[in-house]
Design a protein around this motif. Structure first.
Motif, PDB file in Angstrom:
ATOM      1  N   VAL A   1       0.862  -1.182   0.000  1.00 26.21           N
ATOM      2  CA  VAL A   1       0.000   0.000   0.000  1.00 26.21           C
ATOM      3  C   VAL A   1       0.896   1.229   0.000  1.00 26.21           C
ATOM      4  CG1 VAL A   1      -2.028  -1.032   1.067  1.00 26.21           C
ATOM      5  CG2 VAL A   1      -0.208  -0.137   2.520  1.00 26.21           C
ATOM      6  N   TYR A   2       0.453   2.243  -0.720  1.00 25.74           N
ATOM      7  CA  TYR A   2       1.222   3.481  -0.865  1.00 25.74           C
ATOM      8  C   TYR A   2       0.893   4.431   0.272  1.00 25.74           C
ATOM      9  CZ  TYR A   2       3.176   7.591  -3.248  1.00 25.74           C
ATOM     10  OH  TYR A   2       3.906   8.717  -3.579  1.00 25.74           O
ATOM     11  N   ILE A   3       1.898   5.134   0.753  1.00 29.79           N
ATOM     12  CA  ILE A   3       1.734   5.976   1.926  1.00 29.79           C
ATOM     13  C   ILE A   3       0.628   7.012   1.767  1.00 29.79           C
ATOM     14  CG2 ILE A   3       3.565   7.562   1.187  1.00 29.79           C
ATOM     15  CD1 ILE A   3       2.588   6.549   4.803  1.00 29.79           C
ATOM     16  N   ASP A   4       0.500   7.612   0.591  1.00 26.52           N
ATOM     17  CA  ASP A   4      -0.555   8.618   0.404  1.00 26.52           C
ATOM     18  C   ASP A   4      -1.941   7.994   0.490  1.00 26.52           C
ATOM     19  OD1 ASP A   4       1.472  10.388   0.098  1.00 26.52           O
ATOM     20  OD2 ASP A   4       0.988  11.000  -1.944  1.00 26.52           O
ATOM     21  N   ASP A   5      -2.076   6.731   0.031  1.00 28.61           N
ATOM     22  CA  ASP A   5      -3.354   6.037   0.146  1.00 28.61           C
ATOM     23  C   ASP A   5      -3.655   5.703   1.605  1.00 28.61           C
ATOM     24  OD1 ASP A   5      -3.803   6.077  -2.627  1.00 28.61           O
ATOM     25  OD2 ASP A   5      -2.602   4.268  -2.908  1.00 28.61           O
ATOM     26  N   VAL A   6      -2.597   5.369   2.357  1.00 31.15           N
ATOM     27  CA  VAL A   6      -2.770   5.101   3.789  1.00 31.15           C
ATOM     28  C   VAL A   6      -3.240   6.362   4.505  1.00 31.15           C
ATOM     29  CG1 VAL A   6      -1.585   4.493   5.934  1.00 31.15           C
ATOM     30  CG2 VAL A   6      -1.049   3.253   3.827  1.00 31.15           C
ATOM     31  N   VAL A   7      -2.556   7.477   4.244  1.00 31.06           N
ATOM     32  CA  VAL A   7      -2.911   8.735   4.897  1.00 31.06           C
ATOM     33  C   VAL A   7      -4.333   9.162   4.527  1.00 31.06           C
ATOM     34  CG1 VAL A   7      -2.382  11.219   4.981  1.00 31.06           C
ATOM     35  CG2 VAL A   7      -0.536   9.538   5.154  1.00 31.06           C
ATOM     36  N   GLU A   8      -4.692   8.996   3.267  1.00 31.79           N
ATOM     37  CA  GLU A   8      -6.044   9.369   2.839  1.00 31.79           C
ATOM     38  C   GLU A   8      -7.092   8.561   3.590  1.00 31.79           C
ATOM     39  OE1 GLU A   8      -8.761   9.485  -1.250  1.00 31.79           O
ATOM     40  OE2 GLU A   8      -6.579   9.344  -1.397  1.00 31.79           O
ATOM     41  N   GLU A   9      -6.838   7.264   3.769  1.00 29.10           N
ATOM     42  CA  GLU A   9      -7.781   6.422   4.506  1.00 29.10           C
ATOM     43  C   GLU A   9      -7.833   6.823   5.983  1.00 29.10           C
ATOM     44  OE1 GLU A   9     -10.302   3.606   6.148  1.00 29.10           O
ATOM     45  OE2 GLU A   9     -10.133   4.344   4.083  1.00 29.10           O
ATOM     46  N   LEU A  10      -6.693   7.181   6.573  1.00 24.26           N
ATOM     47  CA  LEU A  10      -6.684   7.596   7.976  1.00 24.26           C
ATOM     48  C   LEU A  10      -7.468   8.887   8.182  1.00 24.26           C
ATOM     49  CD1 LEU A  10      -3.057   6.722   9.178  1.00 24.26           C
ATOM     50  CD2 LEU A  10      -5.145   5.326   9.184  1.00 24.26           C
ATOM     51  N   LEU A  11      -7.414   9.766   7.201  1.00 29.44           N
ATOM     52  CA  LEU A  11      -8.209  10.992   7.286  1.00 29.44           C
ATOM     53  C   LEU A  11      -9.696  10.679   7.163  1.00 29.44           C
ATOM     54  CD1 LEU A  11      -6.063  13.554   5.249  1.00 29.44           C
ATOM     55  CD2 LEU A  11      -6.166  13.224   7.715  1.00 29.44           C
ATOM     56  N   GLU A  12     -10.026   9.669   6.362  1.00 31.76           N
ATOM     57  CA  GLU A  12     -11.413   9.223   6.279  1.00 31.76           C
ATOM     58  C   GLU A  12     -11.861   8.664   7.630  1.00 31.76           C
ATOM     59  OE1 GLU A  12     -13.761   9.322   3.802  1.00 31.76           O
ATOM     60  OE2 GLU A  12     -12.359  10.598   2.712  1.00 31.76           O
TER      61      GLU A  12
ATOM     62  N   LEU B   1     -10.706   9.518  10.511  1.00 34.43           N
ATOM     63  CA  LEU B   1     -10.851  10.665  11.406  1.00 34.43           C
ATOM     64  C   LEU B   1     -12.230  11.295  11.251  1.00 34.43           C
ATOM     65  CD1 LEU B   1      -9.568  12.686  13.408  1.00 34.43           C
ATOM     66  CD2 LEU B   1      -8.649  13.919  11.435  1.00 34.43           C
ATOM     67  N   SER B   2     -12.765  11.240  10.032  1.00 36.63           N
ATOM     68  CA  SER B   2     -14.091  11.813   9.756  1.00 36.63           C
ATOM     69  C   SER B   2     -15.215  10.829  10.010  1.00 36.63           C
ATOM     70  CB  SER B   2     -14.145  12.293   8.300  1.00 36.63           C
ATOM     71  OG  SER B   2     -13.146  13.254   8.035  1.00 36.63           O
ATOM     72  N   GLY B   3     -14.861   9.622  10.453  1.00 40.27           N
ATOM     73  CA  GLY B   3     -15.878   8.619  10.717  1.00 40.27           C
ATOM     74  C   GLY B   3     -16.288   7.820   9.510  1.00 40.27           C
ATOM     75  N   ASN B   4     -15.505   7.877   8.436  1.00 37.23           N
ATOM     76  CA  ASN B   4     -15.841   7.174   7.189  1.00 37.23           C
ATOM     77  C   ASN B   4     -14.838   6.077   6.873  1.00 37.23           C
ATOM     78  OD1 ASN B   4     -18.053   8.966   6.663  1.00 37.23           O
ATOM     79  ND2 ASN B   4     -16.553  10.487   5.999  1.00 37.23           N
ATOM     80  N   GLU B   5     -14.363   5.390   7.901  1.00 41.04           N
ATOM     81  CA  GLU B   5     -13.353   4.355   7.701  1.00 41.04           C
ATOM     82  C   GLU B   5     -13.883   3.199   6.858  1.00 41.04           C
ATOM     83  OE1 GLU B   5     -15.648   3.481  11.430  1.00 41.04           O
ATOM     84  OE2 GLU B   5     -14.588   5.239  10.651  1.00 41.04           O
ATOM     85  N   ASN B   6     -12.956   2.514   6.182  1.00 42.65           N
ATOM     86  CA  ASN B   6     -13.294   1.372   5.348  1.00 42.65           C
ATOM     87  C   ASN B   6     -13.168   0.119   6.216  1.00 42.65           C
ATOM     88  OD1 ASN B   6     -13.812  -0.125   2.943  1.00 42.65           O
ATOM     89  ND2 ASN B   6     -11.620  -0.514   2.747  1.00 42.65           N
ATOM     90  N   SER B   7     -14.271  -0.272   6.840  1.00 49.64           N
ATOM     91  CA  SER B   7     -14.246  -1.346   7.826  1.00 49.64           C
ATOM     92  C   SER B   7     -14.870  -2.619   7.273  1.00 49.64           C
ATOM     93  CB  SER B   7     -14.988  -0.911   9.097  1.00 49.64           C
ATOM     94  OG  SER B   7     -14.966  -1.932  10.066  1.00 49.64           O
ATOM     95  N   ILE B   8     -14.182  -3.759   7.513  1.00 51.49           N
ATOM     96  CA  ILE B   8     -14.672  -5.062   7.064  1.00 51.49           C
ATOM     97  C   ILE B   8     -14.454  -6.072   8.182  1.00 51.49           C
ATOM     98  CG2 ILE B   8     -14.446  -6.908   5.354  1.00 51.49           C
ATOM     99  CD1 ILE B   8     -13.349  -4.867   3.397  1.00 51.49           C
TER     100      ILE B   8
END
Length: 369
Positions: free
Chosen positions: A171-182, A184-191
């Motif tokens: 996984v690319y660091i910018d994609d990781v950071v983008e997901e972490l910001l999601e 933070l907003s309560g929109n995490e990609n949870s499975i």
């Protein structure tokens, strides 16, 4: 909003904090091994969200796995309990948590601790089992094999590839950071209780090595990797981040004569090539035409005229061009053409052609305009 980031000096921490600090409404509380331990109490009391990124994956002593990956997590959660702070906590775990090795065992122990904490306090917890993470500011011989390969190849050091066919998930660091910001907003990609980075790249160790070597060679060949391939684009950015500050530039071969110079800048197999043409005052270049090859001219400095004549006509068409008014002039097939410098200084023209020059099939026929 106050965000506590543990492991703030680490690879993911530095990238995340750089992004968080661009958002003025967020105050970042940075905690690392160098931070005064007394500040942990203050930070845990004030935090509205915690990114728990602190951990070790290559310690000098294997006991450090549990001391940090489990032990510090326990200290963090106990401190939150002390101040009855039930803010959300994100944990950077690893896919190694599924493996029975010292690192994986310590990561799994940290996960279990966090889930138990959530049951007892009602606090929201987000556990990310990260595969190999790559990108800028990663450490060679520590964070990932990608960092090691990029560093060594960029600096002409040997690399060791144990199994080129080994399949990897990255996984690319910018994609990781983008997901972490999601998150933070309560929109995490949870499975199924765990959170995931949406974009995962699958490749082999051998393909990674081949690509990185091609990046180094591209500077010599004046070529550009295929940026339509997302993994290649991200890996190329990572490779460039490992160049030493005295390696940023590289020479181009200037073909110089009394008329000026012609220098190839970028060549691509599917998008043609770009060159820089410099014409001395009063000089005319060109006077040729093409069957299939086509070009675009852009004068960026000086002034001149581009002349055209259809192969089957005697009529001459003129386009006056200048660096004061940037405009692209297409060079259609079947038209002999020339470019003349009408000014008192050098005229600089950026030239694009739809194919890399092939001396066996030049498709360039001399004919006066």
């Amino acid at each position: 909003m106050k965000i506590l980031v543990t492991g703030s000096k680490g690879f993911i921490g530095k990238n995340l904090i750089a992004k968080l600090k661009s958002q003025n409404y967020i105050e970042v509380l940075e905690y690392s091994r160098e931070t005064n331990k007394d500040l942990l109490d203050e930070y845990c009391k004030e935090a509205d969200f915690i990114f728990h990124l602190a951990g070790v994956n290559r310690p000098k002593d294997q006991s450090d796995f549990m001391d940090v990956n489990y032990g510090f997590t326990s200290i963090l959660l106990d401190t939150l309990k002390k101040y009855q702070n039930t803010c959300p906590v994100m944990l950077a775990s690893s896919t190694q948590a599924e493996q029975n090795n010292p690192y994986g065992i310590s990561k799994k122990a940290g996960e279990d601790l966090l889930f138990e904490y959530s049951k007892k306090t009602g606090a929201k917890v987000l556990v990310y089992r990260l595969p190999n993470v790559f990108g800028k500011w990663s450490r060679p011989n520590y964070n990932s094999v990608v960092a090691t390969f990029c560093h060594n190849i960029a600096h002409d050091l040997p690399i060791k590839v144990s199994d080129p066919s080994l399949e990897m998930k990255l996984v690319y660091i910018d994609d990781v950071v983008e997901e972490l910001l999601e998150a933070l907003s309560g929109n995490e990609n949870s499975i199924q209780g765990y959170c995931q980075i949406p974009v995962v790249h699958k490749t082999t160790l051998g393909e990674i090595v081949e690509l990185i070597y091609s990046f180094k060679k591209s500077r010599e060949e004046r070529s550009i990797p295929n940026m339509s391939h997302t993994f290649t684009k991200k890996l190329y950015s990572t490779f460039l981040s490992f160049l030493s500050e005295n390696q940023f530039s590289y020479d181009l071969k200037m073909n110089v004569d009394l008329r000026g110079s012609f220098t190839e800048f970028i060549k691509t197999p599917d998008r043609g090539q770009i060159s820089v043409n410099i014409s001395k005052p009063g000089i005319t270049k060109g006077n040729h035409w093409h069957h299939s090859k086509n070009e675009k001219f852009l004068v960026v400095s000086g002034q001149g005229v581009i002349r055209f004549r259809n192969f089957n006509s005697n009529e001459v068409v003129e386009y006056f061009v200048s660096g004061d008014k940037l405009e692209v002039v297409d060079i259609p097939v079947g038209y002999t053409h020339s470019i003349e410098n009408l000014g008192n200084a050098d005229m600089v023209t950026i030239m694009w052609v739809n194919e890399i020059f092939d001396p066996e099939k030049p498709d360039t026929i001399y004919l006066e305009v």
